[in-house]
Motif scaffolding. Structure first.
Motif, short mmCIF file in Angstrom:
data_model
loop_
_atom_site.label_atom_id
_atom_site.label_comp_id
_atom_site.label_asym_id
_atom_site.label_seq_id
_atom_site.Cartn_x
_atom_site.Cartn_y
_atom_site.Cartn_z
N ARG A 127 0.72 -1.32 -0.12
CA ARG A 127 -0.05 0.18 0.17
C ARG A 127 0.92 1.25 0.19
O ARG A 127 1.84 1.40 0.66
N LYS A 216 -3.94 3.15 -4.96
CA LYS A 216 -3.80 3.00 -3.72
C LYS A 216 -2.45 1.75 -3.52
O LYS A 216 -1.97 1.87 -2.32
N LEU A 217 -2.09 1.32 -4.47
CA LEU A 217 -0.98 0.23 -4.40
C LEU A 217 0.23 0.81 -5.11
O LEU A 217 0.13 1.44 -5.92
#
Length: 313
Positions: A127, A216-217
């Motif tokens: 993340r 988000k990653l």
């Protein structure tokens, strides 16, 4: 469900490459192919065998194939069947193939996935908000990765040893076995785990379906490009039958059913490869073994130095 079927069809299509087509008289030689839980990845043993016999029966007849598939519970069971001549070839991961390479024909088939080159990297995902900069930052955290992902485990353990860390079983506080590859990605996305490792094509496909993943990653590390799944035949298979079988798979994308199956598994084509195409896998395996041996020697020397000196009487 779609991801589940993709892996089934991938496995089954690869096995077609090893059928024994008798080119002159159109009579199919009966061939038995073998795979293990590593080769079928997300699919179950029962689903793979049933789907092969039912869903692809017409396609096999079109290629004059008389082929059966056995999926074994473990790689060792697969090797035992191979060594006893109960199967005529292996489909599976490059690591599985390399263990019997000296008994296989040098030409094999590999799948060329959509969204990636024929050889694609493995990528470690974390993340973005966690601000993880190094593999060392993940000590004591959670890993989400399928037990069947042997190539990913090799890549991860090599990274850990290169950073003077223990292998994954001792490094992570928890190792989650997700139901499929996509679930592993979503585990990181939703905070159920802190890292996963997948193929480049799998991540790009996931992003196409859910663009929020890319926001988000982040990619922590990438491997050298390597083949994904391969299929090979024993040396004893007649060359004429072997070449005809390989060509039938190469030509598969020109058929309507073949195109449909290509779309299901997000594939561009099936391509012939050779022994040299596995060199990156060999290099990674060699590096892992060297690092593991050095770590074992270092640990042994450290334990010896901690022993208290004998006090003379």
């Amino acid at each position: 469900m779609i991801q589940h079927l993709q892996k089934i069809f991938l496995l089954l299509l690869l096995t077609i490459a090893i059928n024994g087509i008798a080119a002159d008289d159109n009579i199919a030689e009966k061939i038995m192919m073998g795979g293990s839980s590593l080769g079928i990845r997300d699919s179950s043993k029962q689903d793979t065998e049933i789907t092969f016999n039912v869903a692809l029966s017409d396609l096999l007849k079109a290629h004059s194939a008389n082929l059966s598939v056995l999926v074994f519970d473990s790689t060792q069971d697969l090797y035992n069947a191979f060594d006893k001549d109960q199967i005529h070839g292996i489909f599976g991961t490059p690591l599985e193939y390399l263990q019997r390479e000296n008994k296989m024909k040098p030409q094999m088939m590999a799948i060329h996935y959509k969204n990636a080159a024929l050889k694609q990297s493995l990528i470690a995902l974390v993340r973005s908000a966690d601000n993880i900069k190094s593999i060392k930052d993940l000590r004591g955290k959670r890993l989400s990765m399928r037990n069947t992902q042997d190539m990913e485990k090799l890549f991860l353990n090599t990274m850990l040893l290169e950073n003077q860390a223990p292998e994954l079983d001792s490094f992570f506080a928890e190792s989650i076995n997700p139901k499929n590859i996509n679930t592993g990605i979503m585990d990181v996305f939703f905070g159920r785990s802190d890292m996963t490792i997948v193929r480049e094509s799998e991540y790009k496909t996931a992003i196409e379906l859910n663009p929020q993943l890319a926001k988000k990653l982040t990619v922590l590390a990438t491997s050298e490009p390597m083949l994904g799944l391969v299929a090979g035949a024993k040396i004893s298979m007649p060359n004429k039958s072997h070449q005809a079988a390989m060509q039938s798979l190469i030509d598969l994308s020109s058929t309507e059913k073949g195109k449909q199956l290509m779309r299901i598994i997000h594939a561009e084509s099936f391509e012939e490869v050779g022994s040299a195409d596995l060199d990156n896998v060999r290099d990674l395996l060699k590096r892992y073994k060297t690092l593991k041996a050095n770590a074992s020697i270092g640990s042994s020397n450290a334990n010896k130095s901690k022993k208290p000196a004998r006090v003379p009487n």
